[in-house]
Every structure is written in C-alpha cells, then in structure tokens.
Design a protein around this motif. Sequence first.
Motif, PDB file in Angstrom:
ATOM      1  N   GLY A  19      27.233  -4.551  15.530  1.00  0.00           N
ATOM      2  CA  GLY A  19      26.150  -4.770  14.580  1.00  0.00           C
ATOM      3  C   GLY A  19      26.547  -4.500  13.144  1.00  0.00           C
ATOM      4  N   LYS A  20      27.619  -3.741  12.937  1.00  0.00           N
ATOM      5  CA  LYS A  20      28.088  -3.422  11.591  1.00  0.00           C
ATOM      6  C   LYS A  20      29.020  -4.495  11.026  1.00  0.00           C
ATOM      7  CE  LYS A  20      28.016   1.527  12.688  1.00  0.00           C
ATOM      8  NZ  LYS A  20      28.862   2.737  12.916  1.00  0.00           N
ATOM      9  N   THR A  21      29.383  -5.470  11.847  1.00  0.00           N
ATOM     10  CA  THR A  21      30.337  -6.485  11.412  1.00  0.00           C
ATOM     11  C   THR A  21      29.639  -7.638  10.705  1.00  0.00           C
ATOM     12  OG1 THR A  21      30.229  -7.650  13.537  1.00  0.00           O
ATOM     13  CG2 THR A  21      31.894  -5.922  13.304  1.00  0.00           C
ATOM     14  N   ASP A  22      30.438  -8.414   9.992  1.00  0.00           N
ATOM     15  CA  ASP A  22      29.940  -9.590   9.279  1.00  0.00           C
ATOM     16  C   ASP A  22      30.101 -10.803  10.181  1.00  0.00           C
ATOM     17  OD1 ASP A  22      29.132 -11.435   7.414  1.00  0.00           O
ATOM     18  OD2 ASP A  22      31.019 -11.394   6.284  1.00  0.00           O
ATOM     19  N   ASN A  23      28.993 -11.279  10.749  1.00  0.00           N
ATOM     20  CA  ASN A  23      29.084 -12.426  11.657  1.00  0.00           C
ATOM     21  C   ASN A  23      27.731 -13.118  11.768  1.00  0.00           C
ATOM     22  OD1 ASN A  23      27.645 -11.761  14.460  1.00  0.00           O
ATOM     23  ND2 ASN A  23      28.551  -9.853  13.693  1.00  0.00           N
ATOM     24  N   SER A  53      36.886   2.008  13.868  1.00  0.00           N
ATOM     25  CA  SER A  53      35.985   1.230  14.709  1.00  0.00           C
ATOM     26  C   SER A  53      35.469  -0.039  14.041  1.00  0.00           C
ATOM     27  CB  SER A  53      34.803   2.094  15.166  1.00  0.00           C
ATOM     28  OG  SER A  53      33.995   1.371  16.063  1.00  0.00           O
ATOM     29  N   THR A  54      34.899   0.079  12.845  1.00  0.00           N
ATOM     30  CA  THR A  54      34.326  -1.097  12.181  1.00  0.00           C
ATOM     31  C   THR A  54      35.400  -2.143  11.904  1.00  0.00           C
ATOM     32  OG1 THR A  54      32.603   0.256  11.150  1.00  0.00           O
ATOM     33  CG2 THR A  54      33.017  -1.911  10.190  1.00  0.00           C
ATOM     34  N   GLU A  55      36.556  -1.701  11.444  1.00  0.00           N
ATOM     35  CA  GLU A  55      37.662  -2.622  11.151  1.00  0.00           C
ATOM     36  C   GLU A  55      38.113  -3.365  12.405  1.00  0.00           C
ATOM     37  OE1 GLU A  55      42.355  -2.458   9.720  1.00  0.00           O
ATOM     38  OE2 GLU A  55      41.119  -0.629   9.718  1.00  0.00           O
ATOM     39  N   GLU A  56      38.253  -2.633  13.525  1.00  0.00           N
ATOM     40  CA  GLU A  56      38.731  -3.256  14.760  1.00  0.00           C
ATOM     41  C   GLU A  56      37.691  -4.201  15.346  1.00  0.00           C
ATOM     42  OE1 GLU A  56      41.684  -3.242  15.758  1.00  0.00           O
ATOM     43  OE2 GLU A  56      42.484  -1.669  14.469  1.00  0.00           O
ATOM     44  N   HIS A  57      36.410  -3.865  15.226  1.00  0.00           N
ATOM     45  CA  HIS A  57      35.364  -4.773  15.704  1.00  0.00           C
ATOM     46  C   HIS A  57      35.305  -6.032  14.843  1.00  0.00           C
ATOM     47  CE1 HIS A  57      34.001  -1.338  18.126  1.00  0.00           C
ATOM     48  NE2 HIS A  57      33.347  -2.229  18.848  1.00  0.00           N
ATOM     49  N   GLN A  58      35.540  -5.878  13.543  1.00  0.00           N
ATOM     50  CA  GLN A  58      35.541  -7.047  12.657  1.00  0.00           C
ATOM     51  C   GLN A  58      36.704  -7.976  12.999  1.00  0.00           C
ATOM     52  OE1 GLN A  58      33.124  -7.773  10.137  1.00  0.00           O
ATOM     53  NE2 GLN A  58      34.138  -9.750  10.429  1.00  0.00           N
ATOM     54  N   LYS A  59      37.851  -7.419  13.378  1.00  0.00           N
ATOM     55  CA  LYS A  59      38.998  -8.252  13.766  1.00  0.00           C
ATOM     56  C   LYS A  59      38.663  -9.102  14.992  1.00  0.00           C
ATOM     57  CE  LYS A  59      42.689  -5.255  11.987  1.00  0.00           C
ATOM     58  NZ  LYS A  59      43.822  -4.360  12.366  1.00  0.00           N
ATOM     59  N   ILE A  60      37.923  -8.524  15.925  1.00  0.00           N
ATOM     60  CA  ILE A  60      37.507  -9.287  17.107  1.00  0.00           C
ATOM     61  C   ILE A  60      36.541 -10.395  16.706  1.00  0.00           C
ATOM     62  CG2 ILE A  60      36.289  -9.163  19.311  1.00  0.00           C
ATOM     63  CD1 ILE A  60      39.114  -7.954  19.333  1.00  0.00           C
ATOM     64  N   VAL A  61      35.617 -10.081  15.803  1.00  0.00           N
ATOM     65  CA  VAL A  61      34.672 -11.086  15.316  1.00  0.00           C
ATOM     66  C   VAL A  61      35.416 -12.228  14.619  1.00  0.00           C
ATOM     67  CG1 VAL A  61      32.886 -11.509  13.571  1.00  0.00           C
ATOM     68  CG2 VAL A  61      32.676  -9.561  15.132  1.00  0.00           C
ATOM     69  N   ASP A  62      36.390 -11.900  13.796  1.00  0.00           N
ATOM     70  CA  ASP A  62      37.176 -12.927  13.098  1.00  0.00           C
ATOM     71  C   ASP A  62      37.905 -13.823  14.097  1.00  0.00           C
ATOM     72  OD1 ASP A  62      36.319 -11.792  10.753  1.00  0.00           O
ATOM     73  OD2 ASP A  62      38.174 -10.680  10.379  1.00  0.00           O
ATOM     74  N   LEU A  63      38.411 -13.217  15.161  1.00  0.00           N
ATOM     75  CA  LEU A  63      39.088 -13.985  16.203  1.00  0.00           C
ATOM     76  C   LEU A  63      38.113 -14.939  16.876  1.00  0.00           C
ATOM     77  CD1 LEU A  63      41.892 -14.177  17.604  1.00  0.00           C
ATOM     78  CD2 LEU A  63      41.042 -12.520  19.275  1.00  0.00           C
ATOM     79  N   LEU A  64      36.914 -14.456  17.143  1.00  0.00           N
ATOM     80  CA  LEU A  64      35.880 -15.298  17.763  1.00  0.00           C
ATOM     81  C   LEU A  64      35.526 -16.488  16.878  1.00  0.00           C
ATOM     82  CD1 LEU A  64      33.567 -12.466  19.133  1.00  0.00           C
ATOM     83  CD2 LEU A  64      34.736 -14.189  20.531  1.00  0.00           C
TER      84      LEU A  64
END
Length: 429
Positions: free
Chosen positions: A383-387, A356-367
């Motif tokens: 909320g756990k992602t770096d953004n 989950s955290t890895e896949e959400h971070q990939k979306i954030v990186d894309l954004l």
Amino acid sequence: MEISELYNRFLECGQVTTDTRNCQQGSMFFALRGASFNGNEFADKALESGCRYAVIDQPEYAEEGNSRMILVDDCLKAMQDMATLHRTTLGTQMIAITGTNGKTTTKELIAAVLKEKYNVLYTEGNLNNHIGVPLTLLRLTKQHEIAVIEMGANHPGEIRKLTQIARPDYGLITNVGKAHLEGFGSLQGVLETKGEMYEYIRNNKGKIFIQNENKMLSSIAEGIECIRYGANDGADVKGEALSCSPYLSFMWKSRYARYEVQTQLIGEYNIDNAMAAVAIGLYFGVDEERICHALSNYTPKNNRSQLLLTGRNKLVIDAYNANPTSMKAALDSLKHIDAMNKMVILGDMKELGDSSTEEHQKIVDLLMNYRFGKVILVGTEFGKTDNNFIHFNTSDEVKEYIKKEMPEGYTILIKGSNSMRMTELKECL
C-alpha cells in the motif's frame, strides 16, 4: 543431572516430546519455555499422559521423591546437548542444508533421491531452528544410514549454533538472497550467516555441494572440497532446464549418458534444487535411473511450487513464504508459462526492515514491465508503493472481491509471506 546420564535415560525412552498434546507412551518430555508459555507447568500432565520422564529446569516444579522428574539447569540446552551426543554416538552420515530460498524443496528432493538406496532421516516440515534441529536428531536410529537436516536462520550466529549441534559431514547452501533483512541488516549479513555452515565444514574437513555459477557462494567456499553442479563446463554434474510450461522439465548428464526428467515442480528456479539432488544422489552412488525416478515422482506440498486446477482457474501456489528474491523468481516463472490470461495476487513480504518500501516498489516496477492481465496487491507494505494496481489491506478483503468478481479462465500466481494468509484464497478461486 549430567548429559551422559540424561542420555542413558533417553535411551530407555527412544523418543522425546515438548508438547503434552503429543505424548507417546514411554517418551521423554522436555519442559521448554518461551515468551508466552512455560513447559515446567505441564510436567505433571506429561507424566500423566504417558511420558516416562519429564525434564524440567525450575526446582519449584519438582516433586520430592519423584524419580521421573529430572531437574537440569536449562531444558533447551540439555535437549540440544543430548541431541549432539546422540548424533555423535550413532555416527550417521549427515548433510546440512540452508539457504534463502528453496531449502525445504531441496531437502525433500534430496531425501527422495537418497531413499532410492538408503534408509534416510530428514527434517519434517519446517523444523529447522534451534528446537526443530535437535528434535530431528533425536529421531535418529541405528537403522538410519544418512540424515538430511534443514537449517533456517533470521539472525547472525544461528547457523553456527545449529552446525555445532548437528555436526554435519556435508553442507549445501541453496542460494543467498534478500530475506529477514530486519534481523540480518543487509545482504552481506545474510551471506555471512549462511556462510557459517561453510565455516563449520571447512574447520572439520567436510565437503560441500555448490551451484557452480553462484559467484557469491564461491567467494566464501575457499579451502573446502566442493562437488559442483550447474550448467557450465566447470561443473562436476551438468544440467539445464528444457521447458517450464507449467511443470519444469530438465536434462542432466553423467559420464555415460544424458537423462531427461519431467518433474511436478512449478518454476524454472527449481532447476538448481533438482540439480543439487542429482549431484548428491550421484555422490552417494544412487543409480542414475533411480535418481530420475525419484525426481519425476516427487510431488510438492505445503503450498510450495504447487499447481492446483479448480473448476474455474489454474492456480500456481507458492505462498509458504516470500522475499524479494523468491518473489522475482516466481514472477519470472509466470511470465514464461504459456497461458493466455494471467493473474497475480501478491501479499506483503515480511521482515525486510528499513528496506521494505524500496523492495516492495521494485516488485511493483517489475509487475508494470510484465503487464499481466490482472494484478492484486495485498498488505500495508504494498500500500505504500506507487502503483495503479488493485490493492487491499488484508486477504479477507481480497476474498470478498473474488467472490463478487468470480474470475474464470486465468492462470493465477498466489504468493506472499505466510502471515498474509494468501493460501486461503485458493478456496474461492
């Protein structure tokens, strides 16, 4: 009671129900059980509400001498077995559809095309599981010429079970992507489970419709007769997107002519869904012009690829569900829409397990790469992602923010898993 005898009772009724709030006069009630409910407790009420028979599986709820109470070993299995018997008795041509993304839209498009020529039964809403599939099959009548049955799964073995119940003649897997990883364990687990449909079709000498450029699906389609659709020369039916700003328009070719279709679908990713409908329509002899008519007049609903114009903004609502594959496709589509001010409001993607955290971070990186005008993330997983984007834990918090900020003049993508209640945001935008 034997299934054959139960089936004869069903033929007296013509329809079934599992809900005492929806008891059609003369119908058959099945007392299904779940974690928080027991249908056996409502058998009396079902009969009082107009059902001819109530099928139960707990003897203590049977009334002595009441011939309208039918006792079986397992209500769910009895309903499933009866649905299979009904399906085989009628012998209706049956197309089964599954896939990670797009299966409901594809089902709707295929049904729209086939209805141009045939009397079609198709899955209503999202009744695509071990209860919904038999309920759909039990709606079949002698008047139906083709059935289009949607099948969903979030654990291995579920598609195998559904194909054994429905016994399809034709199969279609829209695609395979990262969804329900909590239940499947990995992308390979998703592929193997969706591939259970191909397994059934192969063993029963049926045919599949397959996206020609999808190497993952082709890798498990060996030994099955395929009708291929896609953009490359190897496809039996060729087509490609022309534009998507915001509605998808596309072209496709038959042996005799070239056709252009202006759809009411948002997102270039819908090209495969539309082409699947074209391929199936042609295979079943629907006239080319009627195929175009059906696809151009289909209006999406249920918060799937919908465009909503409010007094202040243009909303792209694709919030029935979300997973990494569909989320990326929606963001790619928004990126290519011709609009000055773009906003993204994304809710958490559920059931991704340890990924989950890895896949959400990939979306954030894309954004971060896409640089939309404004981004709002919703949920504890984001909320756990770096953004550095705006973040809220719940959709209620987002509503309060929107009411204060009153954004105007934006094209806004709203997407997230259904439990995130992202669709409620459209009311204040």
